[in-house]
Structure formats: structure tokens, C-alpha cells
Design a protein around this motif. Structure first.
Motif, PDB file in Angstrom:
ATOM      1  N   GLY A   1       0.825  -1.209   0.000  1.00  0.00           N
ATOM      2  CA  GLY A   1       0.000   0.000   0.000  1.00  0.00           C
ATOM      3  C   GLY A   1       0.857   1.256   0.000  1.00  0.00           C
ATOM      4  N   LYS A   2       1.932   1.225   0.787  1.00  0.00           N
ATOM      5  CA  LYS A   2       2.816   2.399   0.865  1.00  0.00           C
ATOM      6  C   LYS A   2       3.595   2.568  -0.438  1.00  0.00           C
TER       7      LYS A   2
ATOM      8  N   LEU B   1       2.414   1.731  -3.374  1.00  0.00           N
ATOM      9  CA  LEU B   1       1.406   2.296  -4.277  1.00  0.00           C
ATOM     10  C   LEU B   1       1.283   3.799  -4.054  1.00  0.00           C
ATOM     11  N   LEU B   2       1.262   4.192  -2.788  1.00  0.00           N
ATOM     12  CA  LEU B   2       1.133   5.610  -2.441  1.00  0.00           C
ATOM     13  C   LEU B   2       2.288   6.414  -3.051  1.00  0.00           C
TER      14      LEU B   2
ATOM     15  N   ARG C   1       4.225   5.557  -5.526  1.00  0.00           N
ATOM     16  CA  ARG C   1       4.162   5.538  -6.993  1.00  0.00           C
ATOM     17  C   ARG C   1       3.143   6.553  -7.488  1.00  0.00           C
TER      18      ARG C   1
END
Lengths: 272, 253
Positions: free
Chosen positions: A173-174, A176-177, A179
Motif C-alpha cells: 500500500g505504501k 502504491l502511495l 508511486r
């Protein structure tokens, strides 16, 4: 934050004081028992040897161990042996940790490299490193270099596997954040992967301390003319159990000391 | 160009997206076309597993469409996007202050002026007392608020919200939803909210898009005709249950 600090500083109620007191008492008790067990073991050992229930030639005794250490210290050879082993262990530890972390980084960076090299790492990990003893002696001779190489070899695979595990466990998730913010791979590495792998790094240090001692002592068993491992092997060959036990006792203290240093580093680094 | 004087913030033109895995290929979206105008707050709802998150990944440029076009402000290369996720994803080793500066560091915009703007934003929306705290010391609602300020830090033209309230308990969710909507409208941002919660969509958005089951496409677009902007007040208004019924039926065709 002022109000965060305030919450911890409130005056304690009678019940809470009692609770704290109980906890303190429990801690003292645990430490007393720890020390008690050690003293009891040493006492029984000494007694068995003094009363000649078992021949002290075979089991040695605490007093004889202390005397041996005293003799070794008196002629200065003790410090040569400690210095030799300590140097091999620390240098091997440092190289294994640094090199292992770098290799793990490279493997994190390139998924293809990771997939290609995986079977090699698995085989190297399960191979008993001592099997390479003769090869190492032929290649590096019988001096410190061979022992250092053995120490690095024992530690580096564990270092690689632990760090790679830490790097790849980064929260998706981090990632993705980051990116979505347009972060480059290098930025993802420095802002997220490295800081979030700090606990894995500390864990790896702890394991590698043990591995480094295994490597250096094993190396000294195979071939050496100084060091605590050398003392142990030599003592065994000439049947001087006092010497074997003395060297082992010093090893215990040193290993515990090095572990304590890593534990201290952990406390300082993971304060948050 | 457009006869309408509203400018398009985001446009999907006949987008198709196919996921490839070892097991086979899955069409997540097919013939998906819609438009989001500047300053508009859009909610996207759809049956579970229909690929709502895919819409945001496409808009953020994290995925490329297999066919068709995704344009942000008329251009294909995406920039100036703020993505807010289900979990706050605050970095636990950074303070709130360091967390909300993160987009500035990533975008190489870490200058005193930008920092001052972000701090002003934090102050305006009640975060200034918590700047030195670590995320673990904050409540769930406060953490999500910090995540919103972080999302706004790089001054994005388009906000993408991926179920940002669903990890919160009900009461906190209503409060945070209220806060977030107020902030987004206050800053006049364009936003797309993906949610599985029909009431949330109705209470927040100017317009609700309804997606079909997979492969997803837009089956309906409803403009919410509330005079009220506050989500909580909307929930009390008489039209609310009417909209709920309409959307509920469309989701369960």
C-alpha cells in the motif's frame, strides 16, 4: 507534545503504586534467581571436583579455570588469543553484514536477478560451510585470511536472506502511495524500503553475531596457530581440560558482550 | 473545442483494460467513457469486485489502458494527482509533519514556500497541534485527516479517493467524511471518490457514476440535487432515501 508527556506524569494512585512495586519486586526476583542458578552450578561443580567425586582432570573446576586464565593473562598470551579471535569475528561480521545487505539490495532491485539466483542461495544456505574447509585452506593458506573467509561465508547467506525478506516485505500500500506521487524506484528505496527494513536489519545483526562466532571458531578448528578456537582444540589434543574450559568461558563472555552491544544498538535505533 | 465553459479535469475515452495472469486474462473494464469537470466531486459505485479501484489506478497513471485513452486536463501523461487510500499509510517512523512533507520531497518541491503552504493547510484543518506526534499516537480519524493533508500537500489538481473511510468505525467515518468533504470543497478540488457505500456516495458527491459488473462500464450518471453540501445534513434531507432506492436498484440489476 506537552499533553502526551503530561499523561505519563500524573501522580500515581495507591493501587497503581502497589502494582508498580509488585512489578519491581518481580524483576529483582528474576535477576536474583538468574544469578543464583549460576552460583549454584559453579558451587556444585567446584564441590564435585574438590571432593574428587569425579576426577578434576576430566571435568576441571571453576577454581582451576580461574587459575588457568590467570596464568594465560600473566604471560600475555591470553590477550593475543582473544585479540586474534575478536578481530576475525568482528571483521568477518562487518564484511558479512555489509556485503550481505548490498547483495540483498541488488536482488530487491532486480526481480529477474532474484529469480535467477534463488536456487544458488538456497543450496549455499543448506550447505554445511565446514565442508568447504579443505578448499579454503588450499586457496587461502592456514592463516587469518582463511578464517576470515570462513566467517564471512557462514554469515553472508543468512544476512542476504534476512535482508531480502525485510526488503520484500515492504507494505505494498505504501509503495502504491509513493508511486502515485510519481516516485522513482530510488526514491521508493530510500524513503520507504530502507527505513521500514530497520527492524529486519537489527534482527539480521543479532543472528549474524552468532554466525560470526560459529565461523571464526570453526575456522580456527580447521587450521590456526592462535585464537580461542585454537586454544580449545589444542587443549583437547594435549588433554588439558582446564585450558579448554577457560577458553570456552572467555568465549561465552565475549559472545554475550557482543550480543549486548547489538541489543543496545537496537534500543537506540528503534526508540520510536 | 468544448462549447461548455467548464473544463474537463479527467476524461476516459472508450477505455478497455485487461489484466493478464498465468491463469488467463480478465477484462476489468470495457467501453468505459466518462468525464469529470473541474471542481466537480464525483462518486463511483458499483457491485463488489467490478473494478472500481481500477478506475483510480488508470486515472493515476499506475495502469495503462489496453485500448482507449485516459486524459488528465487534456493530456495523456498524468501529473498532479493526489491518491488517498483505504488505510492512511502514514509512515510510522516519521512525525505527522514529516509525513505531510513527503509529497514535496518526492516531487523535489521541498522549498520553504511549499512547506509554509502545507503547514498553513494543516493549521486550517486542525492538525497543527499534532505535527510533532508520531502516527501511532493519533486516533484513526486524526490519522486519516493527516493523510488528507498529505494528499493535498503537492497541490494536486485531481484527488483520487479509494474508499478512504472504510477502515474507520461508523461514528468516526461520518465525522471524517464530513471533514474531508469540507476540506475538498474548501480547497475547490476536483475529486473522485470510489466507494461501496451508497449513502456515502449520495452524501458526498455532486454526481454519482454507477458501474456495471465486470467488465466494468458506466451504466448511469446521476446529478445529486441537494441544496445542502454537508454530508450529514444531506443524510437528513427528504431526497436522500429516494436516491438511495434508485442507486440500490441499479446496483442489483
Amino acid at each position: 507534545m506537552k499533553h502526551f508527556a503530561k499523561r505519563q506524569r500524573t501522580a500515581c494512585s495507591p493501587e497503581h503504586c502497589l502494582y508498580l512495586k509488585k512489578r519491581r519486586r518481580e524483576t529483582v526476583l528474576v535477576q536474583a534467581l538468574r544469578l543464583g542458578i549460576l552460583l549454584l552450578l559453579l558451587g556444585v561443580w567446584e564441590l564435585v571436583a574438590q571432593l574428587r567425586l569425579v576426577d578434576p582432570f576430566i571435568i576441571s573446576s571453576p577454581s582451576r579455570i580461574f587459575a588457568t586464565i590467570g596464568d594465560l593473562a600473566a604471560d600475555g598470551s591470553l590477550f593475543v588469543h582473544i585479540g586474534t579471535t575478536l578481530w576475525e569475528t568482528l571483521a568477518g561480521f562487518a564484511i558479512a553484514v555489509a556485503l550481505g545487505t548490498l547483495v540483498a539490495l541488488a536482488l530487491w532491485w532486480s526481480e529477474r536477478a532474484r529469480r535467477v539466483l534463488e536456487p544458488y542461495i538456497v543450496v549455499l544456505n543448506s550447505l554445511p560451510k565446514i565442508a568447504l574447509g579443505p578448499v579454503i585452506i588450499v586457496w587461502f593458506g592456514t592463516g587469518s585470511t582463511a578464517i576470515l573467509f570462513m566467517t564471512v561465508l557462514v554469515g553472508i547467506i543468512v544476512a542476504i536472506m534476512n535482508m531480502l525478506g525485510g526488503f520484500t516485505a515492504t507494505d505494498p500500500g505504501k509503495i502504491l502511495l509513493l508511486r502515485s506521487m510519481g516516485a522513482s524506484k530510488l526514491q521508493i528505496l530510500t524513503k520507504l524500503v530502507l527505513p521500514s527494513s530497520l527492524p529486519a536489519f537489527i534482527g539480521m545483526l543479532k543472528i549474524c553475531v552468532g554466525m560470526a562466532w560459529i565461523g571464526s571458531i570453526m575456522g580456527e578448528y580447521i587450521s590456526s596457530n592462535a585464537g580461542l578456537g585454537y586454544l580449545i582444540v589444542y587443549g583437547g589434543q594435549v588433554f588439558r581440560l582446564d585450558l579448554v574450559m577457560a577458553a570456552t568461558a572467555i568465549l561465552c563472555v565475549l559472545a554475550a558482550g557482543m550480543y549486548a552491544l547489538v541489543a543496545l544498538a537496537e534500543k537506540l535505533l528503534l526508540k520510536k | 473545442m468544448e462549447s461548455e465553459n467548464r473544463r474537463k479535469a479527467l476524461e476516459f475515452k472508450d477505455v478497455r483494460l485487461v489484466y493478464h495472469t498465468k491463469e488467463g486474462e480478465t477484462a476489468a473494464a470495457e467501453h468505459m467513457s466518462f468525464c469529470v469537470y473541474e471542481g466537480e466531486f464525483i462518486a463511483v459505485i458499483g457491485p463488489s469486485g467490478c473494478g472500481k479501484t481500477t478506475v483510480l489506478s488508470l486515472a493515476a497513471g499506475l495502469l495503462r489502458p489496453s485500448a482507449g485513452e485516459v486524459c488528465v486536463h487534456g493530456k495523456k501523461g498524468q501529473k498532479g494527482i493526489g491518491y488517498m487510500l483505504q488505510k492512511d499509510e502514514l509512515f510510522p517512523w516519521r512525525t505527522v509533519r514529516q509525513n505531510i512533507f513527503l509529497p514535496l520531497e518526492i516531487g523535489k518541491k521541498d522549498t520553504p514556500e511549499h512547506r509554509a503552504r502545507v503547514l498553513a493547510l494543516a493549521e486550517k484543518y486542525g492538525l497543527s497541534g499534532f505535527l510533532r506526534a508520531y502516527p501511532a499516537q493519533l486516533s484513526g480519524g486524526m490519522r486519516q485527516r493527516a493523510a488528507l493533508i498529505r494528499t493535498l500537500a503537492a497541490d494536486p489538481a485531481l484527488l483520487l479517493l479509494d474508499e478512504p473511510f472504510s477502515a474507520l468505525d461508523y461514528q468516526t467515518r461520518l465525522n471524517v467524511c464530513e471533514d474531508v468533504c469540507r476540506v475538498i470543497r474548501g480547497e475547490q478540488k476536483t475529486a473522485i471518490l470510489v466507494t461501496h457505500d451508497i449513502s456515502e456516495a449520495i452524501s458526498c458527491a455532486d454526481r454519482v457514476l454507477v458501474l456495471s459488473a465486470r467488465p466494468a462500464r458506466v451504466v448511469a450518471s446521476h446529478t445529486m440535487d441537494f441544496s445542502e453540501l454537508s454530508p450529514l445534513k444531506r443524510r437528513e434531507s427528504p431526497q436522500f432515501s429516494g436516491w438511495f432506492e434508485i442507486l440500490w436498484k441499479e446496483l442489483n440489476v
